[in-house]
Every structure is written in structure tokens, then in C-alpha cells.
Design a protein around this motif. Structure first.
Motif, PDB file in Angstrom:
ATOM      1  N   ASN A 129      -8.489  30.201  37.204  1.00 24.65           N
ATOM      2  CA  ASN A 129      -9.090  28.955  37.690  1.00 24.65           C
ATOM      3  C   ASN A 129      -8.552  28.549  39.050  1.00 24.65           C
ATOM      4  OD1 ASN A 129      -6.506  28.298  36.772  1.00 24.65           O
ATOM      5  ND2 ASN A 129      -7.108  26.196  36.282  1.00 24.65           N
ATOM      6  N   ARG A 130      -7.826  29.462  39.763  1.00 27.06           N
ATOM      7  CA  ARG A 130      -7.224  29.146  41.065  1.00 27.06           C
ATOM      8  C   ARG A 130      -7.878  29.969  42.162  1.00 27.06           C
ATOM      9  NH1 ARG A 130      -1.745  31.161  40.583  1.00 27.06           N
ATOM     10  NH2 ARG A 130      -1.299  30.070  42.547  1.00 27.06           N
ATOM     11  N   LEU A 131      -8.117  29.311  43.311  1.00 23.86           N
ATOM     12  CA  LEU A 131      -8.570  29.981  44.530  1.00 23.86           C
ATOM     13  C   LEU A 131      -7.450  29.837  45.551  1.00 23.86           C
ATOM     14  CD1 LEU A 131     -10.970  31.408  45.939  1.00 23.86           C
ATOM     15  CD2 LEU A 131     -11.650  29.158  46.812  1.00 23.86           C
ATOM     16  N   VAL A 132      -6.729  30.936  45.818  1.00 15.88           N
ATOM     17  CA  VAL A 132      -5.499  30.901  46.602  1.00 15.88           C
ATOM     18  C   VAL A 132      -5.769  31.424  48.006  1.00 15.88           C
ATOM     19  CG1 VAL A 132      -3.099  31.674  46.726  1.00 15.88           C
ATOM     20  CG2 VAL A 132      -4.165  31.259  44.492  1.00 15.88           C
ATOM     21  N   PHE A 133      -5.344  30.644  49.033  1.00 18.14           N
ATOM     22  CA  PHE A 133      -5.419  31.073  50.435  1.00 18.14           C
ATOM     23  C   PHE A 133      -4.108  31.771  50.766  1.00 18.14           C
ATOM     24  CE2 PHE A 133      -8.569  27.846  50.065  1.00 18.14           C
ATOM     25  CZ  PHE A 133      -9.558  28.155  50.983  1.00 18.14           C
ATOM     26  N   THR A 134      -4.147  33.088  50.944  1.00 14.55           N
ATOM     27  CA  THR A 134      -2.920  33.881  51.147  1.00 14.55           C
ATOM     28  C   THR A 134      -2.509  33.955  52.612  1.00 14.55           C
ATOM     29  OG1 THR A 134      -4.260  35.900  51.292  1.00 14.55           O
ATOM     30  CG2 THR A 134      -3.426  35.273  49.114  1.00 14.55           C
ATOM     31  N   ARG A 135      -3.188  33.248  53.503  1.00 15.43           N
ATOM     32  CA  ARG A 135      -2.900  33.256  54.940  1.00 15.43           C
ATOM     33  C   ARG A 135      -3.007  31.831  55.464  1.00 15.43           C
ATOM     34  NH1 ARG A 135      -7.657  31.871  56.479  1.00 15.43           N
ATOM     35  NH2 ARG A 135      -9.558  32.717  55.520  1.00 15.43           N
ATOM     36  N   PRO A 136      -2.565  31.571  56.681  1.00 10.61           N
ATOM     37  CA  PRO A 136      -2.761  30.231  57.258  1.00 10.61           C
ATOM     38  C   PRO A 136      -4.243  29.892  57.391  1.00 10.61           C
ATOM     39  CG  PRO A 136      -1.114  31.473  58.499  1.00 10.61           C
ATOM     40  CD  PRO A 136      -1.737  32.443  57.544  1.00 10.61           C
ATOM     41  N   LEU A 137      -4.538  28.618  57.321  1.00  8.39           N
ATOM     42  CA  LEU A 137      -5.927  28.169  57.362  1.00  8.39           C
ATOM     43  C   LEU A 137      -6.544  28.355  58.756  1.00  8.39           C
ATOM     44  CD1 LEU A 137      -5.712  24.863  55.283  1.00  8.39           C
ATOM     45  CD2 LEU A 137      -6.677  27.060  54.564  1.00  8.39           C
ATOM     46  N   GLY A 143      -9.159  36.799  52.988  1.00  8.74           N
ATOM     47  CA  GLY A 143      -7.789  36.304  52.850  1.00  8.74           C
ATOM     48  C   GLY A 143      -7.598  35.313  51.721  1.00  8.74           C
ATOM     49  N   VAL A 144      -8.581  35.196  50.809  1.00  6.26           N
ATOM     50  CA  VAL A 144      -8.420  34.339  49.632  1.00  6.26           C
ATOM     51  C   VAL A 144      -8.582  35.204  48.388  1.00  6.26           C
ATOM     52  CG1 VAL A 144      -9.232  32.270  50.823  1.00  6.26           C
ATOM     53  CG2 VAL A 144     -10.861  33.696  49.570  1.00  6.26           C
ATOM     54  N   THR A 145      -7.883  34.831  47.319  1.00 12.03           N
ATOM     55  CA  THR A 145      -7.951  35.569  46.055  1.00 12.03           C
ATOM     56  C   THR A 145      -8.268  34.598  44.927  1.00 12.03           C
ATOM     57  OG1 THR A 145      -5.564  35.336  45.704  1.00 12.03           O
ATOM     58  CG2 THR A 145      -6.331  37.318  46.844  1.00 12.03           C
ATOM     59  N   VAL A 146      -8.971  35.109  43.917  1.00 13.11           N
ATOM     60  CA  VAL A 146      -9.315  34.327  42.729  1.00 13.11           C
ATOM     61  C   VAL A 146      -8.368  34.743  41.605  1.00 13.11           C
ATOM     62  CG1 VAL A 146     -11.094  33.782  41.041  1.00 13.11           C
ATOM     63  CG2 VAL A 146     -11.715  34.121  43.443  1.00 13.11           C
ATOM     64  N   GLU A 147      -7.598  33.794  41.084  1.00 14.09           N
ATOM     65  CA  GLU A 147      -6.666  34.040  39.989  1.00 14.09           C
ATOM     66  C   GLU A 147      -6.994  33.062  38.861  1.00 14.09           C
ATOM     67  OE1 GLU A 147      -2.728  33.686  41.477  1.00 14.09           O
ATOM     68  OE2 GLU A 147      -2.969  35.246  43.015  1.00 14.09           O
TER      69      GLU A 147
END
Length: 507
Positions: free
Chosen positions: A282-290, A276-280
Motif C-alpha cells: 500500500n506504499r508508493l515510495v520515491f527512491t530519489r529526490p523529487l 524512480g518510484v516503487t510500489v510496496e
């Protein structure tokens, strides 16, 4: 042709060696010219009366003392250009005997020499003018930047090279901690700037200045120092307040370095990156609730041509406590209660205002209706009294008194009704109408006389006074000459009275 050339050479030799007939030799002039441009060498001889110009000749003398003819115009032989100058020079004027100015079409550095304008006249002799020509070349400079790397030893940071006549001078305009060194040859000058490469010096100014006597101000060749160094990343985005079920969070790997790093790698110590995380970039984005399982030490590796550097952050995700959830629910409930109470209070105030306004309108309508009924009653009484006055002439003071009272009562009632309507229109049914006390007696005796009250519409004050006076006189006459008994009005006895019997006889 050879004979002609020999004759010209012989003539020049004679002119040069004939010093006795020479008119004058002027001082040497100095003239400056630029390479690759046209150069003009002025020479004008003023011819006097009885004087003729026979020949005009231009020659030059190099710095080593070698003399060579350039061009000649003879009065009979015409124009001649000597070898090595064909197509390179010409006379400026079509009549060289009047204006002997010479033009060098494309000046070269080798044209720097001393030029002589020789004019032969008859019979006065020769005239000469010498010009020392200096040929300058505008400077041409080139700056060569050098890419440095952090950690290198003391070395050249940039070099600047220039050519020109005379030879230009070079300098550096900068505040960098370094030293310059110049080297020159016959036609080229070079300057070097040395320093120790440091990342703090990257992007600083290092300009080369070219100085030359032909320039009013130096030429500036702009340059900035370039120093490459490895990245220095840091992970941002985690603020110690992450909790389970939180949304829209991310980690960023912010990094300096030269060149700017474009390659970033994300990992988590001990395990792979959670789902549920993506690398964009220099960003590590959590696409769902923690989740609680998202905890761990996250690492970012930034790379450029100077190397790869690692940065990390320890992410902790606590579970929100029951007390915090209850407090949030209580705050929401309290907000709803306060808002509902305020809305209900406003609604109640609006309802009270509407009810009071409605009550006043109903009361005013009731008072208007009662006043209208009383007015109709008084009008009927007034009409009955008027009919009695028309149908019979009565001397009974009670009837007149009753009629006057009815007139006053009718006037007072109508004025009261008008006042009621005026008050209603002015106050907009905002307040109840005042109660009225209506009496049949005169206003003065009742003690309620006011301005505008007790006056009947269409009856003036004088008429009312007349009504009162007539009633009084009638009452006085009745009391003096008649008496009332058993319901009949009988005359009083009088010695001079003439009494008529009802049957028409005199008693």
C-alpha cells in the motif's frame, strides 16, 4: 431350566399376592441420575432375631404401567439376572441379604422408571422399597455463526442448538439491535438471532447462553458478529510542503474494510508513474529526490471480496525560491560567526589567566632572589662582627652598638624571609610579595615593630635588652672618665686617678 424359571415366577406371584404377611411398604423415594454414568439404588433391610431373608428381588415399572423383573437372589437357588439386564446391573454387596443395593452400570435415558426392592423374609413376611429414578443428560450445545454482508436484508445472524434431559433453555447475551426466536422438539432446542447487517455491527458480541437445572450457572458460547463490507481507502503522506530536491518521501494507501484489503494498485492520471518510484503493497515510495515532473494526481485502488474502491491525492511540487535559499545560507553563516566568536572569547580568557599567573610567579622569584642576596650580606656582616668580638675585647660603645644593630637587622631580615615564604606557600604565587623596608636602627625607634619582627633566631628578648643596657652603661662610663679628641680616647683628669705611662711608668 424351564422348571426353575416357572418355580421362581410362582414364588414371586405368591410373594406379591401375600399381603397378609407383608411387613411394610415405605414411601416412594426420588433419585436423580445422569446418562452414561453409574447409578446406585440403595436398599438395606435390618434382620431381626428369629428372622431370615429368603429372597431379594429388584423390578421396575415404566410410565406406561408395564412391570418387569431385573435381578433375583434366592437363598437356595442363588443369583439370577432376567433377560434384557444381563451385564447391565449387579448387587453392590457380595451378600445381598444384608445389603440389597442395586447398581446400574451404564445408565441410559430408558432407565428412567420406578424401581422396587422386594425382600421376602420368614416368618415375618415381605418388605418393599420403591425408588423413582429420573435420568438427566448434561446439555450439549453448538453455536453456528453466519457471515453477513453489508446491504443484505433482515436475516439470521447466528443460531444456537442444544440437547439434554430435561430439555435446556437458550438465550442470547448481546447489545446488538435484533430479535431472537426459539424452536424445540422432544430432545432438541434451537434459537435464532435476527438483525439488519451493518458495518458498524462488525465485531460486536453475540454470545449464546445454555440454561439447565444440572448447571449452577449457564454455559456461555462466545461469538462475535462478522459483517463484510467494501474498503474505504484514503491516501496519506503528502503534507503540502513537498519541494524540488526533497528526499525520503512516500504515499500510503490506508484502508479499512472487512476482510482487510491486500490488493492495492497505484496510478497517475494523464500519465504513468514517474521513474524512480516503487510500489510496496500500500506504499508508493520515491527512491530519489523529487523533481518538478513528479507533480500530478495519484490514485490508489484497494480491493477485497466485497469490491474495489478508489482514492486520490493531488501532489504539487513547487521550486524553492532564491530568497529562501539566501535566508538559509545567512542563517548558517550567522551560526558559524557566533560560534567562532564565542570560542575566541573563551580562548582569550584562558590566555590572560595564564599570562597573569606567569607574571606573578616571575615577580615572586625576583623578590625571593633579592631577599636571599640581602640575607647573605647581613650574614657576612654578622660574621665579621662576631670575629671582631672574638679577636679583641673592645670597650668602644660604637662597636657594641653596631653589633646589637647587626643582630637586630639579621633577625628582622630572617623573619621577613620566613614570612615571605609562608605568604608564598599560602597564596600559591597568586599575588605579588609585599615590599620590605630594612633599617639598621632598633625596631622601636624605626616605628615598624610588629609581632615576630626584629627578633633574631636564637636570641631571646632578654638578651636583646641586656645588649642595649650594656651599651648604655659603657657609653655612660666613657663619657664620665674619657674624652675623645684627634682620633684618640684620653682619660679625664681626676684627683685620685693613677695614670700609667705607655712605657710602664706611674705619672
Amino acid at each position: 431350566m424351564e422348571a426353575r424359571l416357572a418355580w421362581v415366577c410362582l414364588l414371586m406371584a405368591v410373594i406379591i399376592t401375600a399381603g397378609v404377611c407383608s411387613e411394610s411398604v415405605k414411601p416412594i423415594e426420588t433419585l436423580r441420575a445422569f446418562a452414561d454414568e453409574q447409578t446406585r439404588l440403595p436398599c438395606v433391610f435390618n434382620v431381626q432375631d428369629m428372622q431370615n431373608v429368603v429372597q431379594v428381588t429388584w423390578s421396575r415399572e415404566q410410565s406406561d404401567g408395564v412391570k418387569e423383573p431385573i435381578i433375583t437372589q434366592h437363598m437356595t437357588e442363588g443369583l439370577q439376572e432376567f433377560p434384557g439386564f444381563n451385564g447391565q446391573v449387579r448387587f453392590e454387596s457380595l451378600d445381598p441379604f444384608k445389603d440389597s443395593t442395586l447398581v446400574i452400570l451404564n445408565t441410559k435415558e430408558s432407565d428412567q422408571a420406578t424401581y422396587t426392592c422386594h425382600i421376602s423374609t420368614f416368618p415375618t413376611g415381605n418388605f418393599e422399597k420403591k425408588i423413582r429414578l429420573s435420568v438427566w443428560r448434561m446439555p450439549i450445545a453448538m453455536l453456528e455463526p453466519i457471515i453477513l454482508e453489508e446491504g443484505q436484508s433482515y436475516r439470521v445472524a447466528a443460531s444456537c442448538r442444544a440437547v439434554g434431559l430435561p430439555l435446556p433453555q437458550l438465550s442470547w447475551d448481546t447489545d446488538l439491535p435484533g430479535q431472537s426466536q426459539n424452536k424445540s422438539s422432544d430432545d432438541v432446542v434451537t434459537s435464532f438471532f435476527y438483525l439488519h447487517p451493518l458495518r458498524s455491527l462488525n465485531g460486536r458480541r453475540l454470545d449464546c447462553l445454555v440454561w439447565h437445572p444440572a448447571l449452577k450457572q449457564p454455559q456461555r458460547h462466545s461469538n462475535t458478529l462478522v459483517v463484510h463490507y467494501p474498503p474505504d481507502p484514503v491516501v496519506v503522506g503528502y503534507d503540502q510542503s513537498w519541494s524540488v530536491s526533497r528526499k525520503g518521501v512516500e504515499l500510503r494507501c490506508e484502508s479499512g474494510g472487512n476482510p482487510q484489503p491486500q490488493n492495492f494498485t497505484w496510478t497517475r492520471k494523464g500519465s504513468g508513474l514517474p521513474e524512480g518510484v516503487t510500489v510496496e503493497g500500500n506504499r508508493l515510495v520515491f527512491t530519489r529526490p523529487l523533481n518538478k515532473t513528479d507533480e500530478g494526481v495519484y490514485e490508489c485502488v484497494a480491493r477485497n471480496r466485497m469490491g474495489a474502491v478508489r482514492a486520490e491525492v493531488n501532489v504539487e511540487i513547487p521550486v524553492a525560491s532564491e530568497a529562501a535559499r539566501l535566508e538559509a545560507s545567512f542563517n548558517n553563516l550567522l551560526f558559524i560567526i557566533v560560534g567562532g566568536a564565542a570560542g575566541g572569547l573563551v580562548l582569550l580568557m584562558v590566555l590572560i589567566v595564564l599570562l597573569v599567573n606567569r607574571h606573578h610567579r616571575r615577580k615572586n622569584r625576583k623578590l625571593k632572589r633579592e631577599l636571599s642576596e640581602r640575607n647573605d650580606e647581613i650574614n657576612n656582616l654578622s660574621r665579621q662582627a662576631s670575629m671582631r668580638r672574638l679577636n679583641s675585647v673592645s670597650t668602644d660603645p660604637r662597636i657594641q652598638t653596631e653589633e646589637c644593630a647587626l643582630i637586630r637587622l639579621d633577625s628582622a631580615l630572617k623573619n621577613s624571609f620566613l614570612s615571605l615564604e609562608d605568604s608564598d606557600s599560602l597564596h600559591g604565587n597568586q599575588s605579588p610579595l609585599p615590599s620590605l623596608s630594612i633599617t639598621a636602627g632598633p625596631p622601636r625607634e624605626a616605628g615598624i615593630e610588629k609581632e615576630g619582627w626584629g627578633k633574631r633566631e636564637g636570641v631571646t628578648e632578654g638578651e636583646e635588652d641586656d645588649c642595649t643596657a650594656n651599651s648604655y652603661q659603657l657609653s655612660e662610663a666613657l663619657s664620665n672618665h674619657f674624652h675623645y679628641s684627634n682620633g684618640c680616647l684620653r682619660p679625664k683628669p681626676h684627683p685620685n686617678a693613677i695614670i700609667l705611662h705607655p712605657r710602664g711608668q706611674i705619672i
